[in-house]
Design an enzyme around this catalytic site. Structure first.
Site, PDB file in Angstrom:
ATOM      1  N   SER A 146      -0.765   5.622   3.786  1.00 16.53           N
ATOM      2  CA  SER A 146      -0.354   4.722   4.700  1.00 16.53           C
ATOM      3  C   SER A 146      -0.544   4.805   6.131  1.00 16.53           C
ATOM      4  O   SER A 146      -1.675   4.902   6.367  1.00 16.53           O
ATOM      5  CB  SER A 146       1.247   4.417   4.445  1.00 16.53           C
ATOM      6  OG  SER A 146       1.856   3.528   4.937  1.00 16.53           O
ATOM      7  N   ASP A 197       1.526  -1.993  -5.434  1.00 14.06           N
ATOM      8  CA  ASP A 197       1.231  -2.195  -3.962  1.00 14.06           C
ATOM      9  C   ASP A 197       0.266  -3.187  -3.794  1.00 14.06           C
ATOM     10  O   ASP A 197      -0.839  -3.099  -3.885  1.00 14.06           O
ATOM     11  CB  ASP A 197       0.781  -0.867  -3.275  1.00 14.06           C
ATOM     12  CG  ASP A 197       0.492  -0.864  -1.934  1.00 14.06           C
ATOM     13  OD1 ASP A 197       0.631  -2.066  -1.402  1.00 14.06           O
ATOM     14  OD2 ASP A 197       0.176  -0.013  -1.158  1.00 14.06           O
ATOM     15  N   HIS A 224       4.129   1.311  -3.185  1.00 18.89           N
ATOM     16  CA  HIS A 224       3.148   1.727  -2.040  1.00 18.89           C
ATOM     17  C   HIS A 224       3.192   3.190  -1.795  1.00 18.89           C
ATOM     18  O   HIS A 224       1.959   3.895  -1.772  1.00 18.89           O
ATOM     19  CB  HIS A 224       3.659   1.077  -0.658  1.00 18.89           C
ATOM     20  CG  HIS A 224       3.055   1.475   0.613  1.00 18.89           C
ATOM     21  ND1 HIS A 224       1.457   1.256   0.700  1.00 18.89           N
ATOM     22  CD2 HIS A 224       3.203   2.031   1.516  1.00 18.89           C
ATOM     23  CE1 HIS A 224       1.105   1.672   1.832  1.00 18.89           C
ATOM     24  NE2 HIS A 224       1.996   2.216   2.416  1.00 18.89           N
TER      25      HIS A 224
END
Ligand SMILES: *[C@@H]1O[C@H](CO)[C@@H](O)[C@H](O)[C@H]1NC(C)=O
Ligand SMILES: *[C@@H]1O[C@H](CO)[C@@H](O)[C@H](O)[C@H]1NC(C)=O
Ligand SMILES: *[C@@H]1O[C@H](CO)[C@@H](O)[C@H](O)[C@H]1NC(C)=O
Length: 246
Positions: A146, A197, A224
């Site tokens: 991320s 995600d 995610h």
């Protein structure tokens, strides 16, 4: 007759004792202690890594047994820090499997103070560069979920020759680079993302696909932060990738 009886009893007693002794010797030692010794790696050491004015903190595990070649540097997403990789058991697992592993607190997270160098792309790449240097990490496999893409991607594009492997997990910032830039990166890459995600994973996958030596692992039923939702699957995929590295 009396002596014969007691001799018989003594023999029985002797046999009984011998049996107990064999049983005792044959059994494994106190179970808690042995398994703790085998299973708990010399867990994480938290230390300050000084660069300029602001120290960067990190957690580290050393290989528990014979060290393997690769060393793993773990970054983290927006809601996390280096402790996440300890809570998830990733650091301990890597140590048990023979890898040195370091998890950073990126500036502004965990114990690390915000750093003004982190405000530019070049500054963030430079920061990772310094971490590798100061910790004398070699054959580094960079794990970047991320938000940490802000650090990992500029570093990858410029400094991929220094990376032994790359494990992007739906990282940010992939849009900032061109197909040609990705195409020039020969680093073996394991692209990991969660099936659920729908945004960042797809967006980053479109770009990361241009890395010439990549494989993709989709974690089913995971969002995610897929490594948190499916730690076992994530760990298996990571270990298999590390094992395949030259
Ligand atoms: C644990 O790690 C620290 C720092 O790496 C080291 O000083 C210490 O000796 C280690 N302890 C064991 C039991 O391996
Ligand atoms: C992406 O590129 C733009 C323009 O060069 C820059 O302003 C921005 O900071 C970059 N973003 C990241 C996350 O690197
Ligand atoms: C691609 O990556 C794998 C490891 O995943 C490695 O074994 C192989 O040598 C790499 N191929 C090339 C052409 O670099």
């Amino acid at each position: 007759v009396v002596t014969a009886m007691s001799r018989y009893q003594a023999a029985l007693l002797g046999l009984g004792l011998l049996f107990l002794l064999l049983l005792y010797v044959g059994l494994p030692g106190p179970p808690e202690q042995t398994s703790r010794l085998c299973r708990d790696p010399n867990v994480t050491v938290l230390a300050g890594l000084t660069r300029g004015s602001s120290p960067i903190f990190y957690r580290e595990v050393l290989p528990l047994h014979q060290p393997r070649r690769a060393e793993v540097l773990l970054l983290h997403g927006k809601a996390f820090n280096s402790h996440t990789w300890e809570q998830l058991g990733t650091l301990q697992l890597l140590s048990r499997e023979g890898y040195r592993a370091v998890a950073l607190d990126l500036p502004g997270f965990g114990n690390s103070a915000p750093a003004k160098e982190a405000s530019t792309e070049a500054g963030r790449a430079e920061l990772l560069q310094q971490v590798l240097q100061e910790l004398q990490m070699k054959n580094v496999v960079l794990v970047s979920p991320s938000l940490s893409g802000r650090y990992a991607l500029p570093f990858l594009i410029q400094g991929h020759q220094q990376l032994h492997g790359f494990v992007p997990i739906a990282p940010t910032s992939t849009q900032n680079y061109t197909q040609k830039q990705f195409g020039a990166v020969k680093t073996p890459t394991l692209i990991v993302f969660g099936e659920l995600d729908r945004v960042l994973a797809q967006e980053s996958l479109r770009q990361l696909r241009h890395l010439p030596n990549h494989s993709v692992v989709k974690l089913h039923n995971a969002g995610h932060a897929c490594y948190l939702h499916k730690p076992r699957d994530f760990h298996l995929a990571l270990l298999a990738f590390l094992d395949r590295l030259p």
